[in-house]
Design a protein around this motif. Structure first.
Motif, PDB file in Angstrom:
ATOM      1  N   ARG A   2      37.779  78.137  14.702  1.00 32.92           N
ATOM      2  CA  ARG A   2      36.408  77.812  15.534  1.00 32.92           C
ATOM      3  C   ARG A   2      36.805  77.981  16.661  1.00 32.92           C
ATOM      4  NH1 ARG A   2      38.185  71.460  15.493  1.00 32.92           N
ATOM      5  NH2 ARG A   2      36.944  71.573  17.115  1.00 32.92           N
ATOM      6  N   ALA A   3      35.539  77.926  17.330  1.00 31.91           N
ATOM      7  CA  ALA A   3      35.012  78.756  18.962  1.00 31.91           C
ATOM      8  C   ALA A   3      35.896  77.545  19.537  1.00 31.91           C
ATOM      9  CB  ALA A   3      33.697  78.625  18.834  1.00 31.91           C
ATOM     10  N   THR A  37      26.396  64.091  19.825  1.00 29.74           N
ATOM     11  CA  THR A  37      28.024  64.144  18.820  1.00 29.74           C
ATOM     12  C   THR A  37      27.620  65.391  18.128  1.00 29.74           C
ATOM     13  OG1 THR A  37      28.559  62.335  19.149  1.00 29.74           O
ATOM     14  CG2 THR A  37      29.328  63.289  17.038  1.00 29.74           C
ATOM     15  N   ALA A  38      26.410  64.958  17.188  1.00 29.50           N
ATOM     16  CA  ALA A  38      26.178  65.852  15.815  1.00 29.50           C
ATOM     17  C   ALA A  38      26.431  67.880  16.405  1.00 29.50           C
ATOM     18  CB  ALA A  38      25.342  65.341  14.493  1.00 29.50           C
ATOM     19  N   GLU A  44      29.069  74.448  18.217  1.00 29.91           N
ATOM     20  CA  GLU A  44      30.235  74.791  17.855  1.00 29.91           C
ATOM     21  C   GLU A  44      29.725  75.440  15.879  1.00 29.91           C
ATOM     22  OE1 GLU A  44      34.591  73.981  17.377  1.00 29.91           O
ATOM     23  OE2 GLU A  44      33.604  72.883  19.098  1.00 29.91           O
ATOM     24  N   LYS A  45      29.819  74.554  15.451  1.00 24.71           N
ATOM     25  CA  LYS A  45      29.862  75.844  13.599  1.00 24.71           C
ATOM     26  C   LYS A  45      29.020  76.920  14.393  1.00 24.71           C
ATOM     27  CE  LYS A  45      31.842  74.292  10.899  1.00 24.71           C
ATOM     28  NZ  LYS A  45      33.511  74.571  10.489  1.00 24.71           N
ATOM     29  N   GLN A 113      18.592  71.733  15.166  1.00 19.20           N
ATOM     30  CA  GLN A 113      17.559  72.389  15.375  1.00 19.20           C
ATOM     31  C   GLN A 113      17.498  72.305  16.924  1.00 19.20           C
ATOM     32  OE1 GLN A 113      13.175  70.666  13.023  1.00 19.20           O
ATOM     33  NE2 GLN A 113      13.310  70.423  15.353  1.00 19.20           N
ATOM     34  N   ASP A 114      17.962  71.395  17.812  1.00 23.25           N
ATOM     35  CA  ASP A 114      18.694  70.758  18.819  1.00 23.25           C
ATOM     36  C   ASP A 114      19.904  71.890  18.708  1.00 23.25           C
ATOM     37  OD1 ASP A 114      16.302  68.933  19.526  1.00 23.25           O
ATOM     38  OD2 ASP A 114      18.098  67.187  19.105  1.00 23.25           O
ATOM     39  N   ALA A 115      21.000  71.623  18.327  1.00 26.37           N
ATOM     40  CA  ALA A 115      21.807  72.529  17.905  1.00 26.37           C
ATOM     41  C   ALA A 115      21.375  74.265  18.352  1.00 26.37           C
ATOM     42  CB  ALA A 115      23.143  72.473  16.846  1.00 26.37           C
TER      43      ALA A 115
END
Length: 170
Positions: A2-3, A37-38, A44-45, A113-115
């Motif tokens: 994980r980052a 949240t999503a 991060e992913k 898209q936002d991520a």
């Protein structure tokens, strides 16, 4: 792995018991916090994925054709991997590095898209380009040498829109 850092302003992990068909839900249940949240979890992913650094470095810049294609492929593959998949609904415990996934809430394309920091038009164009490349590009069902050469070029900088225009004419 994980980052270590999360995106600035990242929301807490989704709460258990989210309603089916909604973004990942938080305790407040508001649509805005669900999406944040999503998006935070996906951001991060994304940072953990090979090719992410090059993808981010190339955003909003004219790149060589090969880099444009790599950006499209990164975004589309990430979207395919996570969009409409179950959303994590509980925080990982100290002893467990994995997220618990449950039936119900799904990750929305908009969250992906936002991520990634891209809009719906950019993602739609990337998906169209990748679809064409899966047919005419290297390893495609009907590869065309001219398409392969143009898309592999590290010296030509057609720009994403012009390169997509070329692919649409195939």
């Amino acid at each position: 792995m994980r980052a270590a850092a999360t995106a600035p302003g990242a929301a807490p992990a989704p709460a258990p018991g989210a309603a089916h068909g909604q973004h990942c839900a938080t305790a407040s249940g508001s649509r805005a916090s669900q999406s944040r949240t999503a998006t935070a979890w996906l951001a991060e992913k994304a940072q953990e994925e090979p090719g992410y650094a090059a993808f981010k470095a190339g955003q909003h810049r004219i790149q060589p054709n090969a880099a444009v294609v790599a950006s499209w492929q990164f975004a589309v593959q990430f979207c395919e991997r996570y969009s409409q998949k179950p959303c994590p609904v509980s925080e990982p415990s100290d002893s467990c590095q994995s997220w618990s996934l449950a039936r119900g809430p799904r990750i929305k394309k908009k969250d992906v898209q936002d991520a990634l920091g891209v809009g719906s038009t950019w993602m739609a164009e990337a998906q169209q380009a990748v679809h064409i490349l899966r047919q005419y590009g290297e390893g495609g069902s009907s590869p065309r040498q001219a398409v392969i050469a143009k898309c592999a070029s590290t010296s030509e900088k057609a720009g994403a829109r012009d390169l997509l225009g070329y692919l649409r004419m195939q």
